[in-house]
Design a protein around this motif. Sequence first.
Motif, PDB file in Angstrom:
ATOM      1  N   GLY A   1       0.816  -1.167   0.000  1.00 11.76           N
ATOM      2  CA  GLY A   1       0.000   0.000   0.000  1.00 11.76           C
ATOM      3  C   GLY A   1       0.862   1.233   0.000  1.00 11.76           C
ATOM      4  N   GLY A   2       0.293   2.348  -0.339  1.00  7.91           N
ATOM      5  CA  GLY A   2       1.068   3.565  -0.336  1.00  7.91           C
ATOM      6  C   GLY A   2       0.213   4.814  -0.425  1.00  7.91           C
ATOM      7  N   ILE A   3       0.851   5.930  -0.175  1.00 11.43           N
ATOM      8  CA  ILE A   3       0.234   7.243  -0.280  1.00 11.43           C
ATOM      9  C   ILE A   3       1.151   8.105  -1.131  1.00 11.43           C
ATOM     10  CG2 ILE A   3      -0.455   9.315   0.991  1.00 11.43           C
ATOM     11  CD1 ILE A   3      -0.901   7.466   3.426  1.00 11.43           C
ATOM     12  N   TRP A   4       0.565   8.760  -2.130  1.00 12.04           N
ATOM     13  CA  TRP A   4       1.304   9.666  -3.007  1.00 12.04           C
ATOM     14  C   TRP A   4       0.613  11.022  -2.971  1.00 12.04           C
ATOM     15  CZ3 TRP A   4       3.718   7.682  -8.077  1.00 12.04           C
ATOM     16  CH2 TRP A   4       4.221   6.407  -7.909  1.00 12.04           C
ATOM     17  N   THR A   5       1.400  12.109  -2.960  1.00 16.80           N
ATOM     18  CA  THR A   5       0.805  13.442  -3.059  1.00 16.80           C
ATOM     19  C   THR A   5       0.870  13.964  -4.490  1.00 16.80           C
ATOM     20  OG1 THR A   5       2.845  14.660  -2.553  1.00 16.80           O
ATOM     21  CG2 THR A   5       1.455  13.988  -0.680  1.00 16.80           C
ATOM     22  N   ASN A   6       1.263  13.120  -5.437  1.00 17.73           N
ATOM     23  CA  ASN A   6       1.360  13.529  -6.838  1.00 17.73           C
ATOM     24  C   ASN A   6       0.008  14.046  -7.327  1.00 17.73           C
ATOM     25  OD1 ASN A   6       2.432  13.916  -9.379  1.00 17.73           O
ATOM     26  ND2 ASN A   6       2.190  11.791 -10.002  1.00 17.73           N
ATOM     27  N   GLY A   7       0.036  15.219  -7.947  1.00 17.55           N
ATOM     28  CA  GLY A   7      -1.189  15.821  -8.437  1.00 17.55           C
ATOM     29  C   GLY A   7      -1.972  16.553  -7.361  1.00 17.55           C
ATOM     30  N   LYS A   8      -1.555  16.443  -6.108  1.00 18.08           N
ATOM     31  CA  LYS A   8      -2.231  17.107  -4.998  1.00 18.08           C
ATOM     32  C   LYS A   8      -1.389  18.233  -4.430  1.00 18.08           C
ATOM     33  CE  LYS A   8      -4.538  12.811  -3.801  1.00 18.08           C
ATOM     34  NZ  LYS A   8      -3.906  11.944  -4.750  1.00 18.08           N
ATOM     35  N   VAL A   9      -0.107  17.950  -4.207  1.00 13.59           N
ATOM     36  CA  VAL A   9       0.793  18.960  -3.652  1.00 13.59           C
ATOM     37  C   VAL A   9       2.213  18.663  -4.131  1.00 13.59           C
ATOM     38  CG1 VAL A   9       1.279  17.729  -1.479  1.00 13.59           C
ATOM     39  CG2 VAL A   9       1.448  20.200  -1.545  1.00 13.59           C
ATOM     40  N   SER A  10       2.923  19.717  -4.460  1.00 17.41           N
ATOM     41  CA  SER A  10       4.347  19.579  -4.777  1.00 17.41           C
ATOM     42  C   SER A  10       5.087  20.669  -4.021  1.00 17.41           C
ATOM     43  CB  SER A  10       4.595  19.676  -6.286  1.00 17.41           C
ATOM     44  OG  SER A  10       4.160  20.915  -6.790  1.00 17.41           O
ATOM     45  N   ILE A  11       6.277  20.336  -3.542  1.00 16.70           N
ATOM     46  CA  ILE A  11       7.029  21.221  -2.664  1.00 16.70           C
ATOM     47  C   ILE A  11       8.409  21.455  -3.267  1.00 16.70           C
ATOM     48  CG2 ILE A  11       7.973  21.495  -0.345  1.00 16.70           C
ATOM     49  CD1 ILE A  11       5.379  18.975  -0.482  1.00 16.70           C
ATOM     50  N   GLY A  12       8.823  22.707  -3.290  1.00 19.31           N
ATOM     51  CA  GLY A  12      10.098  23.066  -3.890  1.00 19.31           C
ATOM     52  C   GLY A  12      11.265  23.027  -2.919  1.00 19.31           C
ATOM     53  N   VAL A  13      12.406  23.499  -3.416  1.00 21.04           N
ATOM     54  CA  VAL A  13      13.632  23.518  -2.627  1.00 21.04           C
ATOM     55  C   VAL A  13      13.487  24.435  -1.420  1.00 21.04           C
ATOM     56  CG1 VAL A  13      15.117  22.904  -4.567  1.00 21.04           C
ATOM     57  CG2 VAL A  13      14.667  25.311  -4.067  1.00 21.04           C
ATOM     58  N   ASN A  14      14.510  24.380  -0.567  1.00 20.57           N
ATOM     59  CA  ASN A  14      14.527  25.099   0.705  1.00 20.57           C
ATOM     60  C   ASN A  14      13.403  24.607   1.612  1.00 20.57           C
ATOM     61  OD1 ASN A  14      16.786  26.604  -0.092  1.00 20.57           O
ATOM     62  ND2 ASN A  14      15.460  28.003  -1.219  1.00 20.57           N
ATOM     63  N   SER A  15      13.271  23.271   1.637  1.00 18.98           N
ATOM     64  CA  SER A  15      12.256  22.613   2.460  1.00 18.98           C
ATOM     65  C   SER A  15      12.871  21.424   3.193  1.00 18.98           C
ATOM     66  CB  SER A  15      11.100  22.099   1.598  1.00 18.98           C
ATOM     67  OG  SER A  15      10.459  23.164   0.938  1.00 18.98           O
ATOM     68  N   ARG A  16      12.312  21.149   4.370  1.00 17.30           N
ATOM     69  CA  ARG A  16      12.663  19.939   5.127  1.00 17.30           C
ATOM     70  C   ARG A  16      11.457  19.013   5.077  1.00 17.30           C
ATOM     71  NH1 ARG A  16      15.175  20.290  10.937  1.00 17.30           N
ATOM     72  NH2 ARG A  16      17.030  20.275   9.616  1.00 17.30           N
ATOM     73  N   PHE A  17      11.697  17.767   4.692  1.00 19.86           N
ATOM     74  CA  PHE A  17      10.676  16.724   4.657  1.00 19.86           C
ATOM     75  C   PHE A  17      10.974  15.777   5.817  1.00 19.86           C
ATOM     76  CE2 PHE A  17      11.292  18.332   0.429  1.00 19.86           C
ATOM     77  CZ  PHE A  17      10.030  18.385  -0.134  1.00 19.86           C
ATOM     78  N   SER A  18       9.988  15.527   6.683  1.00 17.28           N
ATOM     79  CA  SER A  18      10.188  14.704   7.877  1.00 17.28           C
ATOM     80  C   SER A  18       9.033  13.734   8.045  1.00 17.28           C
ATOM     81  CB  SER A  18      10.230  15.577   9.140  1.00 17.28           C
ATOM     82  OG  SER A  18      11.100  16.649   9.025  1.00 17.28           O
ATOM     83  N   ALA A  19       9.331  12.589   8.649  1.00 11.87           N
ATOM     84  CA  ALA A  19       8.286  11.635   9.025  1.00 11.87           C
ATOM     85  C   ALA A  19       8.754  10.835  10.234  1.00 11.87           C
ATOM     86  CB  ALA A  19       7.944  10.700   7.877  1.00 11.87           C
ATOM     87  N   ARG A  20       7.804  10.493  11.075  1.00 10.32           N
ATOM     88  CA  ARG A  20       8.071   9.637  12.241  1.00 10.32           C
ATOM     89  C   ARG A  20       7.460   8.272  11.920  1.00 10.32           C
ATOM     90  NH1 ARG A  20       5.631   8.851  17.644  1.00 10.32           N
ATOM     91  NH2 ARG A  20       7.339   8.395  19.088  1.00 10.32           N
ATOM     92  N   ILE A  21       8.335   7.266  11.811  1.00  8.50           N
ATOM     93  CA  ILE A  21       7.929   5.958  11.271  1.00  8.50           C
ATOM     94  C   ILE A  21       8.468   4.834  12.154  1.00  8.50           C
ATOM     95  CG2 ILE A  21       8.189   4.393   9.290  1.00  8.50           C
ATOM     96  CD1 ILE A  21       8.392   6.929   7.535  1.00  8.50           C
ATOM     97  N   LYS A  22       7.687   3.762  12.222  1.00  3.79           N
ATOM     98  CA  LYS A  22       8.068   2.558  12.971  1.00  3.79           C
ATOM     99  C   LYS A  22       7.683   1.338  12.144  1.00  3.79           C
ATOM    100  CE  LYS A  22       6.687   0.204  17.260  1.00  3.79           C
ATOM    101  NZ  LYS A  22       5.911   0.346  18.501  1.00  3.79           N
ATOM    102  N   PHE A  23       8.509   0.303  12.174  1.00  6.12           N
ATOM    103  CA  PHE A  23       8.216  -0.960  11.501  1.00  6.12           C
ATOM    104  C   PHE A  23       7.756  -1.972  12.548  1.00  6.12           C
ATOM    105  CE2 PHE A  23      12.131   0.795   9.459  1.00  6.12           C
ATOM    106  CZ  PHE A  23      11.474   1.448   8.442  1.00  6.12           C
ATOM    107  N   VAL A  24       6.601  -2.628  12.301  1.00  4.23           N
ATOM    108  CA  VAL A  24       6.064  -3.603  13.241  1.00  4.23           C
ATOM    109  C   VAL A  24       6.073  -4.969  12.571  1.00  4.23           C
ATOM    110  CG1 VAL A  24       4.033  -4.282  14.580  1.00  4.23           C
ATOM    111  CG2 VAL A  24       4.607  -1.862  14.314  1.00  4.23           C
ATOM    112  N   ASN A  25       6.615  -5.968  13.260  1.00  2.36           N
ATOM    113  CA  ASN A  25       6.736  -7.321  12.731  1.00  2.36           C
ATOM    114  C   ASN A  25       7.478  -7.297  11.391  1.00  2.36           C
ATOM    115  OD1 ASN A  25       6.445 -10.113  12.735  1.00  2.36           O
ATOM    116  ND2 ASN A  25       4.479 -10.033  11.667  1.00  2.36           N
TER     117      ASN A  25
END
Length: 172
Positions: free
Chosen positions: A1-25
């Motif tokens: 499964g996945g989530i894409w922001t293509n066609g919804k939002v695009s972000i240019g340079v001078n940006s920080r992209f962050s996510a808090r993620i955990k893998f279970v099993n």
Amino acid sequence: GGIWTNGKVSIGVNSRFSARIKFVNDQEGVGHAFWLMPYYKDQLYDGWPDCGEIDILEHFYCNPYIQQTLHSYYIDIYDPTNNYAGKRDYSDYNIDQYNIYEVDVLENSITFYVNGVQTMTYENMHLQDEALLKQWPFATKYYIILDHHPWKSQNIDGVTTMLVDWVRVTKL
């Protein structure tokens, strides 16, 4: 499964992209990723890898490390021996816990972090033959992809999950 922001939002340079993620099993045969692809209308160079993919987090095969990788013509085709800082394996993350994966995409550099620790920086070399070598396709707009998928044709035993607590984009 996945989530894409293509066609919804695009972000240019001078940006920080962050996510808090955990893998279970976490299991052999499952891939997890948090990555950026250039918005097709704004690509400096057409086609992959020339367009400039940014992998903030890749985790495959139940390896004891995550990968942070950049893709471009220069990185993947011109210098595939990787005599530069364009690919990084990083094992000092908290297995079975949430981790924060980040990248700063700036006009002339890209810097990766895990839990606030800088893991890799890749600089624009300002090559005279940039149009030929395509070292820096990264000064463009990106969309975000989060995905969790079977890798290769392996059997998955039970449920494996990539939990995403949050995703954040900050203008720098």
